[in-house]
Design an enzyme around this catalytic site. Sequence first.
Site, PDB file in Angstrom:
ATOM      1  N   HIS A 177      -2.189 -30.480 -33.244  1.00 18.52           N
ATOM      2  CA  HIS A 177      -2.666 -31.453 -32.267  1.00 18.52           C
ATOM      3  C   HIS A 177      -2.809 -32.817 -32.946  1.00 18.52           C
ATOM      4  O   HIS A 177      -3.028 -32.900 -34.146  1.00 18.52           O
ATOM      5  CB  HIS A 177      -4.050 -31.055 -31.743  1.00 18.52           C
ATOM      6  CG  HIS A 177      -4.049 -29.882 -30.824  1.00 18.52           C
ATOM      7  ND1 HIS A 177      -3.634 -29.954 -29.515  1.00 18.52           N
ATOM      8  CD2 HIS A 177      -4.438 -28.590 -31.032  1.00 18.52           C
ATOM      9  CE1 HIS A 177      -3.771 -28.768 -28.943  1.00 18.52           C
ATOM     10  NE2 HIS A 177      -4.246 -27.925 -29.842  1.00 18.52           N
ATOM     11  N   CYS A 184       0.816 -26.451 -29.444  1.00 16.84           N
ATOM     12  CA  CYS A 184      -0.166 -25.359 -29.448  1.00 16.84           C
ATOM     13  C   CYS A 184       0.180 -24.338 -28.361  1.00 16.84           C
ATOM     14  O   CYS A 184       1.168 -23.635 -28.478  1.00 16.84           O
ATOM     15  CB  CYS A 184      -1.577 -25.918 -29.310  1.00 16.84           C
ATOM     16  SG  CYS A 184      -2.855 -24.763 -29.873  1.00 16.84           S
TER      17      CYS A 184
END
Length: 492
Positions: free
Chosen positions: A442, A330
């Site tokens: 994630h 991310c």
Amino acid sequence: MKARTLMVQGTASSVGKSLLATALCRIYARRGFKVAPFKSQNMALNSAVTPDGAEIGRAQYAQAEAARAVPCAEMNPILLKPETTSGSQVVVMGKVLGSMHFRDYHRRKPELREVVGQALDTLRERHDLVIIEGAGSPAEVNLKDRDLVNMWVAERADAPVVLVTDIERGGALAALVGTLELLEPSERARVQALVVNKFRGDPSLFQGGVSFLEKKCGIRVAGVIPHLGDTGIASEDSLDLRPGEATGGALVCILKLPRLSNFDEFEPLMREPGLEVRWCERPEELEGARLVIIPGTKCTANDLHWLRRTGLAGALVQRVHAGQPVLGICGGYQMLGERILDPLGVESPEPDVAGLGLLPVVTRFEKEKATSPVSVRLGEGLPGMRTAGGMEVRGYEIHCGRVTVAPEARPFGTWLRRGNEACQQTEGCVAAGGTVAGTLVHGLFENESVRRAVLTELGVTAGASRADPYEVLADHFEKALDLAYLDRMVGL
């Protein structure tokens, strides 16, 4: 009939409110009750995405799992994600309301109380029992006129309160007595049970403390909970971040960014025997690492500047040039790119920041946050997990940055599903012959198959599968709690 309620409050932050609430969710769920967790306001950078794309606190997501319930926004109607020392991104009913100074947020609390009340009512209409968690301490007198998470909620839900403290911190008796002394008589009357958490040794040795509390406070001690150690359950926020133990195993280094977010996704990796997972803040700490991970962050540009100030940026570049694997997730992925553009000031006042230049990608921040559960097919030759190629894994995305990847770049994987939509789109980026890679996904290491691929890459033998952590937690608390008394409190 509306669900019955039971509220867990604490003498301070991180005294065990979340764990007790989680344990109660599983204890009552396995007795056949339809249970839901509820925390009106959570402040944490660890968050999770519900099946319908709402962002809520990681603790409430875990509590929903413990309750065998589908996570939803009503379980955590307000989530505060700190961006500075005086401001946070405010997430209301799973969607970003905006970034606010705490002073401005406090002014909006009257209208937010309506949101909280409606969310609580919705849960109570759908369940038999709602386990409510408070925040911090109900005795913070400077915040009482704006309270929407402790005694105001208890009154709104007409909930009996269990007050918990952490004896490991010291001063547990004073914390309980002092908290009760600072409550108004009507608030104090709601506290019907005390719980002492994290007791080391023989609990019978604390009988004198139990007698003192019950005589002094006139309230029953409903449990002295032995110290459990690592629960195997995802942590809520940075106060729970534990340094990895020096085991001498294969070393994996994760950068401890100032605005680190969603660090809980690495905890399954930290529990693997044969691995030493180290949180690092200095270049010299990376020495000997077999894999370095740049995790997610709430403030990408600011944390990128921190990498440069500490010398970690240069160490990462040298590492990649030396053929040593680096993985960005991310925000960490975005830092590895060429530029980070934020013309709208979503995360930073700087409209254009140079990245580390290790991946051919450019990130542009947009106001709308992408939040959804996802599934991905991993590509071949990924750094630190080459044998994971072709695996289909689940995770989630939470980001405002939209990443554009150079057309000729090699992808990290392929989206198979984002939210409720099936798709076939490339995701992430790999460069330098598989030495450096980035992904927006994630939760990779929450997939056992991915962890096994990392262990294989590092030459580590996989350990035995762990028991269901919610069952272990429930068993542990059930033995120490006076559940018959709690049942009478709730009216079951």
